[in-house]
Design a protein around this motif. Structure first.
Motif, PDB file in Angstrom:
ATOM      1  N   MET A 187      16.219  11.288  18.543  1.00  0.00           N
ATOM      2  CA  MET A 187      16.114  10.279  17.497  1.00  0.00           C
ATOM      3  C   MET A 187      14.689   9.783  17.318  1.00  0.00           C
ATOM      4  O   MET A 187      14.479   8.822  16.608  1.00  0.00           O
ATOM      5  CB  MET A 187      17.035   9.108  17.815  1.00  0.00           C
ATOM      6  N   LYS A 188      13.734  10.414  17.961  1.00  0.00           N
ATOM      7  CA  LYS A 188      12.354   9.972  17.845  1.00  0.00           C
ATOM      8  C   LYS A 188      11.895   9.996  16.385  1.00  0.00           C
ATOM      9  O   LYS A 188      11.240   9.069  15.933  1.00  0.00           O
ATOM     10  CB  LYS A 188      11.432  10.816  18.708  1.00  0.00           C
ATOM     11  N   PHE A 189      12.246  11.057  15.634  1.00  0.00           N
ATOM     12  CA  PHE A 189      11.836  11.113  14.236  1.00  0.00           C
ATOM     13  C   PHE A 189      12.400   9.929  13.464  1.00  0.00           C
ATOM     14  O   PHE A 189      11.694   9.307  12.674  1.00  0.00           O
ATOM     15  CB  PHE A 189      12.255  12.432  13.578  1.00  0.00           C
ATOM     16  N   ARG A 190      13.667   9.606  13.697  1.00  0.00           N
ATOM     17  CA  ARG A 190      14.292   8.470  13.007  1.00  0.00           C
ATOM     18  C   ARG A 190      13.506   7.194  13.276  1.00  0.00           C
ATOM     19  O   ARG A 190      13.200   6.433  12.365  1.00  0.00           O
ATOM     20  CB  ARG A 190      15.738   8.315  13.472  1.00  0.00           C
ATOM     21  N   ASP A 191      13.195   6.949  14.541  1.00  0.00           N
ATOM     22  CA  ASP A 191      12.462   5.740  14.904  1.00  0.00           C
ATOM     23  C   ASP A 191      11.067   5.720  14.286  1.00  0.00           C
ATOM     24  O   ASP A 191      10.613   4.683  13.787  1.00  0.00           O
ATOM     25  CB  ASP A 191      12.363   5.618  16.421  1.00  0.00           C
ATOM     26  N   ASP A 192      10.394   6.865  14.310  1.00  0.00           N
ATOM     27  CA  ASP A 192       9.059   6.966  13.698  1.00  0.00           C
ATOM     28  C   ASP A 192       9.138   6.752  12.195  1.00  0.00           C
ATOM     29  O   ASP A 192       8.266   6.119  11.596  1.00  0.00           O
ATOM     30  CB  ASP A 192       8.424   8.326  13.998  1.00  0.00           C
ATOM     31  N   LEU A 193      10.192   7.279  11.576  1.00  0.00           N
ATOM     32  CA  LEU A 193      10.384   7.124  10.129  1.00  0.00           C
ATOM     33  C   LEU A 193      10.582   5.647   9.776  1.00  0.00           C
ATOM     34  O   LEU A 193       9.956   5.138   8.843  1.00  0.00           O
ATOM     35  CB  LEU A 193      11.584   7.942   9.669  1.00  0.00           C
ATOM     36  N   ILE A 194      11.430   4.969  10.522  1.00  0.00           N
ATOM     37  CA  ILE A 194      11.673   3.542  10.255  1.00  0.00           C
ATOM     38  C   ILE A 194      10.383   2.750  10.426  1.00  0.00           C
ATOM     39  O   ILE A 194      10.053   1.900   9.585  1.00  0.00           O
ATOM     40  CB  ILE A 194      12.800   3.002  11.159  1.00  0.00           C
ATOM     41  N   LYS A 195       9.646   3.026  11.471  1.00  0.00           N
ATOM     42  CA  LYS A 195       8.372   2.336  11.690  1.00  0.00           C
ATOM     43  C   LYS A 195       7.421   2.598  10.519  1.00  0.00           C
ATOM     44  O   LYS A 195       6.781   1.677  10.010  1.00  0.00           O
ATOM     45  CB  LYS A 195       7.745   2.813  13.001  1.00  0.00           C
ATOM     46  N   PHE A 196       7.359   3.846  10.064  1.00  0.00           N
ATOM     47  CA  PHE A 196       6.483   4.190   8.943  1.00  0.00           C
ATOM     48  C   PHE A 196       6.900   3.442   7.677  1.00  0.00           C
ATOM     49  O   PHE A 196       6.064   2.874   6.973  1.00  0.00           O
ATOM     50  CB  PHE A 196       6.495   5.704   8.691  1.00  0.00           C
ATOM     51  N   ILE A 197       8.194   3.445   7.377  1.00  0.00           N
ATOM     52  CA  ILE A 197       8.686   2.763   6.173  1.00  0.00           C
ATOM     53  C   ILE A 197       8.340   1.279   6.237  1.00  0.00           C
ATOM     54  O   ILE A 197       7.883   0.701   5.237  1.00  0.00           O
ATOM     55  CB  ILE A 197      10.200   2.980   5.993  1.00  0.00           C
ATOM     56  N   CYS A 198       8.546   0.675   7.376  1.00  0.00           N
ATOM     57  CA  CYS A 198       8.241  -0.753   7.533  1.00  0.00           C
ATOM     58  C   CYS A 198       6.763  -1.026   7.277  1.00  0.00           C
ATOM     59  O   CYS A 198       6.416  -1.960   6.548  1.00  0.00           O
ATOM     60  CB  CYS A 198       8.636  -1.235   8.918  1.00  0.00           C
ATOM     61  N   GLU A 199       5.910  -0.222   7.871  1.00  0.00           N
ATOM     62  CA  GLU A 199       4.469  -0.422   7.703  1.00  0.00           C
ATOM     63  C   GLU A 199       4.027  -0.152   6.273  1.00  0.00           C
ATOM     64  O   GLU A 199       3.257  -0.927   5.702  1.00  0.00           O
ATOM     65  CB  GLU A 199       3.698   0.486   8.666  1.00  0.00           C
ATOM     66  N   ASP A 200       4.522   0.922   5.676  1.00  0.00           N
ATOM     67  CA  ASP A 200       4.073   1.312   4.344  1.00  0.00           C
ATOM     68  C   ASP A 200       4.609   0.376   3.259  1.00  0.00           C
ATOM     69  O   ASP A 200       3.894   0.062   2.306  1.00  0.00           O
ATOM     70  CB  ASP A 200       4.480   2.754   4.043  1.00  0.00           C
ATOM     71  N   ALA A 201       5.865  -0.049   3.409  1.00  0.00           N
ATOM     72  CA  ALA A 201       6.497  -0.868   2.373  1.00  0.00           C
ATOM     73  C   ALA A 201       6.468  -2.358   2.691  1.00  0.00           C
ATOM     74  O   ALA A 201       6.944  -3.170   1.902  1.00  0.00           O
ATOM     75  CB  ALA A 201       7.940  -0.413   2.164  1.00  0.00           C
ATOM     76  N   GLY A 202       5.931  -2.718   3.851  1.00  0.00           N
ATOM     77  CA  GLY A 202       5.887  -4.126   4.218  1.00  0.00           C
ATOM     78  C   GLY A 202       7.249  -4.717   4.502  1.00  0.00           C
ATOM     79  O   GLY A 202       7.500  -5.892   4.240  1.00  0.00           O
ATOM     80  N   ASP A 252      20.384   2.393   8.594  1.00  0.00           N
ATOM     81  CA  ASP A 252      20.326   3.824   8.301  1.00  0.00           C
ATOM     82  C   ASP A 252      20.988   4.200   6.968  1.00  0.00           C
ATOM     83  O   ASP A 252      20.676   5.244   6.402  1.00  0.00           O
ATOM     84  CB  ASP A 252      20.995   4.628   9.421  1.00  0.00           C
ATOM     85  N   ASN A 253      21.899   3.373   6.487  1.00  0.00           N
ATOM     86  CA  ASN A 253      22.626   3.705   5.257  1.00  0.00           C
ATOM     87  C   ASN A 253      22.262   2.834   4.062  1.00  0.00           C
ATOM     88  O   ASN A 253      22.897   2.927   3.021  1.00  0.00           O
ATOM     89  CB  ASN A 253      24.133   3.646   5.528  1.00  0.00           C
ATOM     90  N   THR A 254      21.249   2.018   4.200  1.00  0.00           N
ATOM     91  CA  THR A 254      20.773   1.206   3.080  1.00  0.00           C
ATOM     92  C   THR A 254      20.092   2.112   2.059  1.00  0.00           C
ATOM     93  O   THR A 254      19.250   2.935   2.417  1.00  0.00           O
ATOM     94  CB  THR A 254      19.763   0.145   3.570  1.00  0.00           C
ATOM     95  N   GLU A 255      20.447   1.948   0.791  1.00  0.00           N
ATOM     96  CA  GLU A 255      19.812   2.735  -0.270  1.00  0.00           C
ATOM     97  C   GLU A 255      18.419   2.164  -0.505  1.00  0.00           C
ATOM     98  O   GLU A 255      18.266   1.096  -1.111  1.00  0.00           O
ATOM     99  CB  GLU A 255      20.670   2.712  -1.523  1.00  0.00           C
ATOM    100  N   LEU A 256      17.436   2.872  -0.012  1.00  0.00           N
ATOM    101  CA  LEU A 256      16.065   2.360  -0.029  1.00  0.00           C
ATOM    102  C   LEU A 256      15.449   2.373  -1.420  1.00  0.00           C
ATOM    103  O   LEU A 256      14.910   1.370  -1.876  1.00  0.00           O
ATOM    104  CB  LEU A 256      15.204   3.169   0.942  1.00  0.00           C
ATOM    105  N   PHE A 257      15.507   3.503  -2.089  1.00  0.00           N
ATOM    106  CA  PHE A 257      14.871   3.617  -3.400  1.00  0.00           C
ATOM    107  C   PHE A 257      15.738   2.974  -4.486  1.00  0.00           C
ATOM    108  O   PHE A 257      15.274   2.096  -5.203  1.00  0.00           O
ATOM    109  CB  PHE A 257      14.585   5.084  -3.736  1.00  0.00           C
ATOM    110  N   SER A 258      16.986   3.399  -4.573  1.00  0.00           N
ATOM    111  CA  SER A 258      17.847   2.851  -5.633  1.00  0.00           C
ATOM    112  C   SER A 258      18.187   1.389  -5.383  1.00  0.00           C
ATOM    113  O   SER A 258      18.536   0.673  -6.316  1.00  0.00           O
ATOM    114  CB  SER A 258      19.107   3.694  -5.819  1.00  0.00           C
ATOM    115  N   GLY A 259      18.050   0.921  -4.145  1.00  0.00           N
ATOM    116  CA  GLY A 259      18.285  -0.483  -3.824  1.00  0.00           C
ATOM    117  C   GLY A 259      17.056  -1.357  -4.002  1.00  0.00           C
ATOM    118  O   GLY A 259      17.110  -2.560  -3.795  1.00  0.00           O
ATOM    119  N   GLY A 260      15.928  -0.751  -4.366  1.00  0.00           N
ATOM    120  CA  GLY A 260      14.713  -1.511  -4.636  1.00  0.00           C
ATOM    121  C   GLY A 260      13.888  -1.873  -3.404  1.00  0.00           C
ATOM    122  O   GLY A 260      12.942  -2.648  -3.501  1.00  0.00           O
ATOM    123  N   PHE A 261      14.215  -1.305  -2.259  1.00  0.00           N
ATOM    124  CA  PHE A 261      13.447  -1.596  -1.044  1.00  0.00           C
ATOM    125  C   PHE A 261      12.100  -0.875  -1.048  1.00  0.00           C
ATOM    126  O   PHE A 261      11.128  -1.371  -0.480  1.00  0.00           O
ATOM    127  CB  PHE A 261      14.241  -1.203   0.211  1.00  0.00           C
TER     128      PHE A 261
END
Length: 80
Positions: free
Chosen positions: A1-16, A24-33
């Motif tokens: 699950m290292k990729f998953r954790d790295d991905l979440i960290k990246f999304i948090c940093e990039d999108a604030g 894991d199941n939140t619609e990120l793009f269509s949900g406006g995140f």
């Protein structure tokens, strides 16, 4: 699950975002995140982090709208 954790960290940093803002199941793009700029950054992150080339035709909500879908897509690409 290292990729998953790295991905979440990246999304948090990039999108604030805070990791508590989505799961894991939140619609990120269509949900406006995230927006299209963050999506482009995620694609670049995937290519650099795991060496998986993402074809333009693969960039769909079915593959990239949630963390779970992104992880599944990357795992499928690694195998295939």
């Amino acid at each position: 699950m290292k990729f998953r954790d790295d991905l979440i960290k990246f999304i948090c940093e990039d999108a604030g975002l805070d990791a508590a803002d989505f799961d894991d199941n939140t619609e990120l793009f269509s949900g406006g995140f995230i927006d299209s700029f963050t999506m482009a950054s995620i694609l670049e992150f995937i290519e650099e982090a795991v060496g998986v080339e993402v074809a333009q035709s693969d960039v769909t909500l079915e593959n990239f709208d949630t963390v779970a879908r992104i992880v599944a897509f990357v795992e499928k690409q690694r195998v295939g």
